[in-house]
Design an enzyme around this catalytic site. Sequence first.
Site, mmCIF file in Angstrom:
data_model
loop_
_atom_site.group_PDB
_atom_site.id
_atom_site.type_symbol
_atom_site.label_atom_id
_atom_site.label_comp_id
_atom_site.label_asym_id
_atom_site.label_seq_id
_atom_site.Cartn_x
_atom_site.Cartn_y
_atom_site.Cartn_z
ATOM 1 N N CYS A 141 35.103 0.963 84.854
ATOM 2 C CA CYS A 141 35.998 -0.047 84.291
ATOM 3 C C CYS A 141 37.025 0.673 83.406
ATOM 4 C CB CYS A 141 35.236 -1.135 83.543
ATOM 5 S SG CYS A 141 34.464 -0.631 81.982
ATOM 6 N N ARG A 155 31.991 -3.754 80.852
ATOM 7 C CA ARG A 155 31.577 -4.092 82.215
ATOM 8 C C ARG A 155 30.851 -2.968 82.949
ATOM 9 N NH1 ARG A 155 37.148 -6.085 84.500
ATOM 10 N NH2 ARG A 155 37.773 -4.318 83.200
ATOM 11 N N ASP A 182 37.232 -9.415 82.334
ATOM 12 C CA ASP A 182 36.964 -8.501 81.235
ATOM 13 C C ASP A 182 36.576 -9.305 79.995
ATOM 14 O OD1 ASP A 182 36.895 -6.529 79.300
ATOM 15 O OD2 ASP A 182 38.701 -5.532 80.035
#
Length: 154
Positions: free
Chosen positions: A8, A14, A127
Site C-alpha cells: 500500500c 492496509r 484507505d
Amino acid sequence: MKKIMFVCHGNICRSPMAEFILKDMVKKRGIENEFFISSSATSTEEIWGGRGNPVYPPAKAELKKHGISCEGKTAVQLKKEDYEKYDMFICMDSMNRRNILRIFGSDNDEKVRKLMTFTSRGGDVDDPWYSGDFATTYRDIYDGCEGLLYELGW
C-alpha cells in the site's frame, strides 16, 4: 513456498493488515509453512532516518479485535529487487499498482494484482487513513485474502 508481498502507500494500515490477516488464515489452516508473507510501502512517508513507523494504532486495534497481533511490524519500502524475490505483489488500489509499476519498471511476469480482484466485488480497498472506517477495510481485506487462498488452491 509461495512468497506474497502486500503493498500500500505507507505500509502502516492496509498492507500490514493484509499481511497479518493472511498469516492468521494460513496458520489456522495449518499451511503456514507453504507461505512467506510480508508487506511494504510504495512511499517513504512513514520511514524516517531508515526506521519505519509502526502499524497505525487504529489498524492495530482492528486486528486485535479479531485476535490478530502485528507487534514489531514497522514500515518498509518496496524495492526494485523485490520483484525477483516474490511470486505475487498484492496491492490495495489502482494508485498503489501504478506506483509499484513505477518502482519495478514493468511487470513482465504479471505478479502485480489488486486484492479486491480476488473477490466478487472488485474495485479498491478504501484507505482507512482517510475514511476512518477500519472495520470495512478489515472486511474487504479478509474477503480478498480468502479469495486469494481459494485461487491458490487452499
